[in-house]
Design a protein around this motif. Sequence first.
Motif, PDB file in Angstrom:
ATOM      1  N   TYR A   1       0.824  -1.209   0.000  1.00 29.88           N
ATOM      2  CA  TYR A   1       0.000   0.000   0.000  1.00 29.88           C
ATOM      3  C   TYR A   1       0.860   1.261   0.000  1.00 29.88           C
ATOM      4  N   LEU A   2       1.896   1.305   0.837  1.00 29.56           N
ATOM      5  CA  LEU A   2       2.750   2.487   0.898  1.00 29.56           C
ATOM      6  C   LEU A   2       3.472   2.715  -0.425  1.00 29.56           C
ATOM      7  N   ARG A   3       3.944   1.657  -1.048  1.00 28.06           N
ATOM      8  CA  ARG A   3       4.605   1.788  -2.356  1.00 28.06           C
ATOM      9  C   ARG A   3       3.626   2.281  -3.402  1.00 28.06           C
ATOM     10  N   TRP A   4       2.421   1.750  -3.423  1.00 26.15           N
ATOM     11  CA  TRP A   4       1.396   2.178  -4.373  1.00 26.15           C
ATOM     12  C   TRP A   4       1.059   3.644  -4.165  1.00 26.15           C
ATOM     13  N   ARG A   5       0.925   4.041  -2.900  1.00 24.48           N
ATOM     14  CA  ARG A   5       0.592   5.434  -2.584  1.00 24.48           C
ATOM     15  C   ARG A   5       1.716   6.374  -3.022  1.00 24.48           C
ATOM     16  N   LYS A   6       2.960   5.978  -2.790  1.00 22.36           N
ATOM     17  CA  LYS A   6       4.095   6.808  -3.188  1.00 22.36           C
ATOM     18  C   LYS A   6       4.123   6.995  -4.706  1.00 22.36           C
TER      19      LYS A   6
ATOM     20  N   ARG B   1       1.610   6.738  -6.740  1.00 21.84           N
ATOM     21  CA  ARG B   1       0.444   7.527  -7.125  1.00 21.84           C
ATOM     22  C   ARG B   1       0.678   9.010  -6.879  1.00 21.84           C
ATOM     23  N   LEU B   2       1.293   9.351  -5.737  1.00 28.18           N
ATOM     24  CA  LEU B   2       1.586  10.742  -5.435  1.00 28.18           C
ATOM     25  C   LEU B   2       2.624  11.312  -6.389  1.00 28.18           C
ATOM     26  N   GLN B   3       3.632  10.515  -6.757  1.00 26.71           N
ATOM     27  CA  GLN B   3       4.623  10.976  -7.719  1.00 26.71           C
ATOM     28  C   GLN B   3       3.980  11.223  -9.076  1.00 26.71           C
ATOM     29  N   GLU B   4       3.112  10.319  -9.482  1.00 26.27           N
ATOM     30  CA  GLU B   4       2.422  10.476 -10.760  1.00 26.27           C
ATOM     31  C   GLU B   4       1.545  11.721 -10.744  1.00 26.27           C
ATOM     32  N   LYS B   5       0.860  11.946  -9.650  1.00 25.81           N
ATOM     33  CA  LYS B   5       0.003  13.118  -9.523  1.00 25.81           C
ATOM     34  C   LYS B   5       0.842  14.389  -9.565  1.00 25.81           C
TER      35      LYS B   5
END
Length: 113
Positions: free
Chosen positions: A34-39, A41-45
């Motif tokens: 989850y933390l990797r996915w969130r990171k 996603r935030l970088q992509e955003k």
Amino acid sequence: MIVPGPPGWKEWIWIVIVVPATFIIILLLGVLVYLRWRKLRLQEKFLLELMTLDNPIEAREIEIDGNNGNNGHNLKVFSVSSIMDATNCFSTINKLGEGGFGPVYKVNYEQKF
């Protein structure tokens, strides 16, 4: 002399140890995923935000506001796409080194700024 416990108690000890340990490992792996996915996603955003802020109206407003009463300060604003063109998409060939604020790239002067 060691007195043996009831029959099957060794199997119960293994069950009591293995089941919670497995649960904890699965939980930790889930949190890491989850933390990797969130990171990501935030970088992509963040990158998407950078790419969409190339509005010339915003750049003109910054240039006007940046020089409001501050003689001698000339703020130049470049779009991300023009910077990527000038540095050949931040190619390692154009990388000059690392500064205090990050990597420093050589710019192709053939580009229009």
